[in-house]
Design a protein around this motif. Structure first.
Motif, short mmCIF file in Angstrom:
data_model
loop_
_atom_site.label_atom_id
_atom_site.label_comp_id
_atom_site.label_asym_id
_atom_site.label_seq_id
_atom_site.Cartn_x
_atom_site.Cartn_y
_atom_site.Cartn_z
N ASP A 299 -1.59 7.48 0.39
CA ASP A 299 -0.91 8.63 1.02
C ASP A 299 -1.27 8.77 2.50
OD1 ASP A 299 0.32 9.33 -1.37
OD2 ASP A 299 -1.41 10.50 -2.04
N TYR B 84 0.81 -1.23 0.00
CA TYR B 84 0.00 0.00 0.00
C TYR B 84 0.83 1.27 0.00
CZ TYR B 84 -3.49 -3.47 1.22
OH TYR B 84 -4.29 -4.58 1.22
N SER B 85 1.94 1.23 -0.72
CA SER B 85 2.77 2.44 -0.84
C SER B 85 2.03 3.53 -1.61
CB SER B 85 4.09 2.11 -1.52
OG SER B 85 3.87 1.54 -2.81
N TYR B 86 1.01 3.15 -2.39
CA TYR B 86 0.25 4.12 -3.18
C TYR B 86 -0.78 4.88 -2.34
CZ TYR B 86 -3.12 0.26 -3.24
OH TYR B 86 -3.95 -0.77 -2.88
N ARG C 90 -5.01 -5.39 -7.53
CA ARG C 90 -3.59 -5.01 -7.60
C ARG C 90 -2.78 -5.99 -6.77
NH1 ARG C 90 -4.72 1.32 -6.15
NH2 ARG C 90 -5.90 1.85 -8.04
#
Length: 273
Positions: A100, A96-98, A272
């Motif tokens: 913010d 979940y680096s996407y 994803r």
């Protein structure tokens, strides 16, 4: 020491993100969907007074095992569930680096950790069925009885029931608000996109209702100090069928499980990973 730890961490991360694990994760999501299709079918049988197998994961796996090449298919599901567990573990640690929002990221990682445990359990149940050991009932009642016998056990069981109800409500809200699409790259084709969203909505809401019923039964077991009233999904669906207009409500819940199974085919393709 630090260099070795970093190297081990990188190797673990690369392994968890490898192409075979990603393919296996999609197979695991698909297997999860097949399981829900079968649970929905078994629930429909209960609604029409023809219940045979348990309307839960054990019943679904038992149904598969009775088909031609069923044992082989079960082992394929086991591999898929294990790969999905590895993928969810990777998400819980590095994923979940996407996202913010840090709080949202932590929440999503926590959900992935819980799902990793779920996939491990499913792999165990499917493997046990493939080896010829049926999943008998009564485990939840035994566990509840053990907790009720502890000091403050009645409170703990009641709290557990409320948590399960909360999970059910969370699934309903997640389905209603289509939150499940956040981690998917949905198809551009409008018809396919709408079908994925609508089946996901119906699926999450149906599963949420069933989960909430299980939680209510656990709370009742605590209030009445009777572990026999604490039961899993199969008993919850059968309890629903015994209520006024219960069979009609159970048909709706069963269709929700079937819709979730259909949605999982989209999820396996577009999630994803």
């Amino acid at each position: 020491m630090t260099s070795a730890a970093q190297s081990a961490n990188q190797n673990a991360q690369q392994a968890a993100r490898s192409r075979p694990v990603k393919i296996g994760a999609r197979i695991g999501i698909l297997a999860y969907g097949i399981t829900h299709l079968l649970i929905g079918w078994l629930a429909l049988q209960i609604a029409f007074g023809q219940g045979g197998e348990q309307a839960n994961q054990n019943g679904a796996f038992q149904t598969i095992s009775e088909q031609p090449f069923g044992k082989f298919l079960l082992w394929v599901l086991v591999v898929g569930f294990i790969a999905a567990a590895l993928w969810r573990t990777e998400q819980a640690i590095w994923g979940y680096s996407y996202v913010d929002d840090k709080k949202k990221q932590v929440r999503k990682k926590g959900v992935s950790a819980a799902k990793a445990v779920l996939f491990v359990i499913l792999a165990f149940l499917a493997g046990r069925t493939a080896m010829g050991s049926g999943g008998g009932g009564g485990q939840q009642q035994q566990a509840t009885a053990g907790v009720l016998g502890l000091p403050g056990g009645q409170f703990l069981v009641g709290l557990a029931g409320l948590i399960v109800i909360g999970v059910g409500v969370y699934k309903i809200v997640r389905g209603w608000k289509t939150k499940f699409t956040e981690d998917m790259d949905l198809p551009s084709d409008q018809k396919s996109r709408q079908l994925a969203i609508r089946t996901g909505q119906a699926g999450y809401i149906g599963r949420g209702v069933a989960t909430a019923i299980v939680g209510v039964l656990v709370v009742l077991a605590a209030v009445r100090f009777n572990p026999g009233e604490s039961a899993g999904l199969d008993a919850a669906l059968k309890t629903l069928a015994q209520q006024p207009f219960g069979p009609y409500l159970l048909i709706l819940v069963a269709l929700g499980f079937i819709c979730f199974g259909v949605f999982s085919f989209f999820d396996a393709r577009y999630h994803r990973v």
